[in-house]
Scaffold this motif. Structure first.
Motif, short mmCIF file in Angstrom:
data_model
loop_
_atom_site.label_atom_id
_atom_site.label_comp_id
_atom_site.label_asym_id
_atom_site.label_seq_id
_atom_site.Cartn_x
_atom_site.Cartn_y
_atom_site.Cartn_z
N VAL A 120 0.83 -1.20 0.00
CA VAL A 120 0.00 0.00 0.00
C VAL A 120 0.87 1.25 0.00
N GLU A 121 1.98 1.24 0.74
CA GLU A 121 2.89 2.38 0.73
C GLU A 121 3.49 2.59 -0.66
N LYS A 122 3.84 1.50 -1.32
CA LYS A 122 4.39 1.61 -2.68
C LYS A 122 3.34 2.17 -3.64
N ALA A 123 2.10 1.68 -3.52
CA ALA A 123 1.02 2.18 -4.38
C ALA A 123 0.77 3.66 -4.13
N ALA A 124 0.75 4.06 -2.86
CA ALA A 124 0.53 5.47 -2.52
C ALA A 124 1.66 6.34 -3.06
N ASP A 125 2.89 5.83 -3.01
CA ASP A 125 4.02 6.57 -3.54
C ASP A 125 3.88 6.77 -5.05
N GLU A 126 3.44 5.73 -5.74
CA GLU A 126 3.21 5.84 -7.19
C GLU A 126 2.11 6.86 -7.48
N LEU A 127 1.07 6.85 -6.66
CA LEU A 127 -0.03 7.80 -6.85
C LEU A 127 0.42 9.23 -6.58
N LEU A 128 1.25 9.42 -5.58
CA LEU A 128 1.75 10.77 -5.27
C LEU A 128 2.58 11.32 -6.43
N HIS A 129 3.41 10.47 -7.03
CA HIS A 129 4.19 10.91 -8.20
C HIS A 129 3.26 11.20 -9.38
N PHE A 130 2.23 10.38 -9.54
CA PHE A 130 1.23 10.59 -10.60
C PHE A 130 0.54 11.95 -10.41
N ILE A 131 0.17 12.26 -9.17
CA ILE A 131 -0.50 13.52 -8.86
C ILE A 131 0.39 14.71 -9.19
N GLU A 132 1.65 14.63 -8.79
CA GLU A 132 2.57 15.74 -9.06
C GLU A 132 2.77 15.94 -10.56
N ALA A 133 2.84 14.83 -11.31
CA ALA A 133 3.00 14.94 -12.76
C ALA A 133 1.77 15.58 -13.39
N LYS A 134 0.59 15.21 -12.91
CA LYS A 134 -0.65 15.79 -13.42
C LYS A 134 -0.73 17.29 -13.12
N LYS A 135 -0.35 17.66 -11.91
CA LYS A 135 -0.37 19.07 -11.53
C LYS A 135 0.58 19.88 -12.40
N SER A 136 1.75 19.31 -12.65
CA SER A 136 2.75 20.01 -13.45
C SER A 136 2.29 20.18 -14.89
N LYS A 137 1.61 19.16 -15.43
CA LYS A 137 1.20 19.18 -16.83
C LYS A 137 -0.12 19.89 -17.04
N GLU A 138 -1.09 19.66 -16.14
CA GLU A 138 -2.45 20.15 -16.35
C GLU A 138 -2.91 21.17 -15.32
N GLY A 139 -2.09 21.41 -14.30
CA GLY A 139 -2.45 22.40 -13.30
C GLY A 139 -3.30 21.87 -12.16
N GLY A 140 -3.65 20.59 -12.20
CA GLY A 140 -4.46 20.00 -11.15
C GLY A 140 -4.60 18.50 -11.38
N CYS A 141 -5.17 17.82 -10.40
CA CYS A 141 -5.34 16.37 -10.51
C CYS A 141 -6.69 15.97 -9.94
#
Length: 309
Positions: A120-141
């Motif tokens: 679950v920690e690994k999955a959450a870490d992947e999701l956190l990186h996904f969120i940051e990438a979305k914010k950087s590209k689209e301004g939000g997630c």
């Protein structure tokens, strides 16, 4: 699962009022280029000829949507598109009214199942990186979020704790977290308490309340799809469930078999059917949010009138 609001069959079959039809017409006309609209052909039962179909008596009570809704073709800047539902959502034969059969809504991406603390920690870490990438590209997630728990059928016995949490942020991947076994470790807690990533779903405030009660975690930044649908469509507010909203907006069925929905979500390992069910709910929540946000903002007639005066 949550505590989705549901509507009765009588409410679903109730005809739209003139006020509701006018409100939806106004929304769709404002977003539909007049030169690109085309007539929608009527759909008949398979094997029916036009002559036979013309002899069918229309149901006395049918829920009718305005023509402009079915000509709605708004260009979208996201990676998906949708087709509005056909006018002929009901057919009549021998004076019996029944709903048309729609194709099932399915999630075709990867389902990542995690049940231990480390997973679950690994999955959450992947999701956190996904969120940051979305914010950087689209301004939000935007994240579709839902939970499941073991129900109880004995009076006086409380239902089980929130056992499964599913999170989805695109067409490609959904995470199913078996939190009854892992609990909510630190990285997942950080994700849920992040006020900059929006979590969406039907009855999501009730889900957040249960997570707080069961796991002492406050999920931040929530938006209820039922409220958003009522605001976008206008008219008399309705208590949408995820299934009825899916049928209304994109002409798809969202299967809710009781064997799975009311099953044991505290089992040692979730079944393939449970994983598909959980992932699809989170995916549909994310998807319908994109659909609703593509609709134009509702016009406040009273404010507009005041400004003109």
């Amino acid at each position: 699962m949550g505590t989705e609001s549901s509507i009765s069959d009588s409410d679903w079959d109730r005809p739209f009022t003139d006020e509701e039809l006018q409100a939806i017409d106004a929304i769709c006309r404002s977003a539909t280029p007049s030169s690109s609209s085309s007539p929608i052909k009527k759909r008949h039962e398979p094997g029916c000829t036009d002559d036979y179909a013309s002899t069918l008596s229309p149901p006395k009570t049918r829920r009718r949507l305005p023509d402009s809704l079915f000509n709605f073709r708004k260009e979208m800047h996201t990676s998906f598109s949708f087709s509005p539902c056909s006018r002929n959502r009901f057919h009549s034969r021998n004076n019996t009214v029944y709903r048309s059969s729609y194709q099932e809504m399915k999630f075709g991406g990867q389902i990542v199942y995690s049940r231990t603390v480390e997973e679950v920690e690994k999955a959450a870490d992947e999701l956190l990186h996904f969120i940051e990438a979305k914010k950087s590209k689209e301004g939000g997630c935007i994240l579709g979020l839902d939970i499941e728990w073991r129900p109880t059928f004995i009076k006086g016995v409380a239902p089980g704790k929130a056992a499964v949490m599913q999170i989805c942020g695109d067409n490609n991947c959904c995470h199913v977290l078996h939190i009854i076994h892992s609990g909510i470790p630190q990285k997942l807690r950080s994700l849920l308490e992040d006020p900059t990533s929006l979590k969406v779903g039907v009855g999501i405030a009730n889900d957040a309340s249960k997570v707080f009660q069961d796991h002492n975690i406050s999920i931040m930044a929530l938006e209820d799809l039922s409220n958003l649908a009522n605001w976008k469509l206008g008219g008399i507010p309705k208590k949408w469930s995820l299934a009825t909203l899916t049928e209304m907006l994109i002409c798809r069925q969202l299967p809710k078999p009781n064997k799975i929905r009311l099953g044991n979500w505290e089992v040692e390992v979730l079944s393939k059917e449970q994983l598909k069910y959980a992932a699809t709910d989170a995916y549909v929540s994310w998807y319908l949010y994109q659909v609703l946000k593509s609709f134009p903002e509702p016009v406040d007639n009273k404010s507009e009138k005041t400004c003109l005066e």
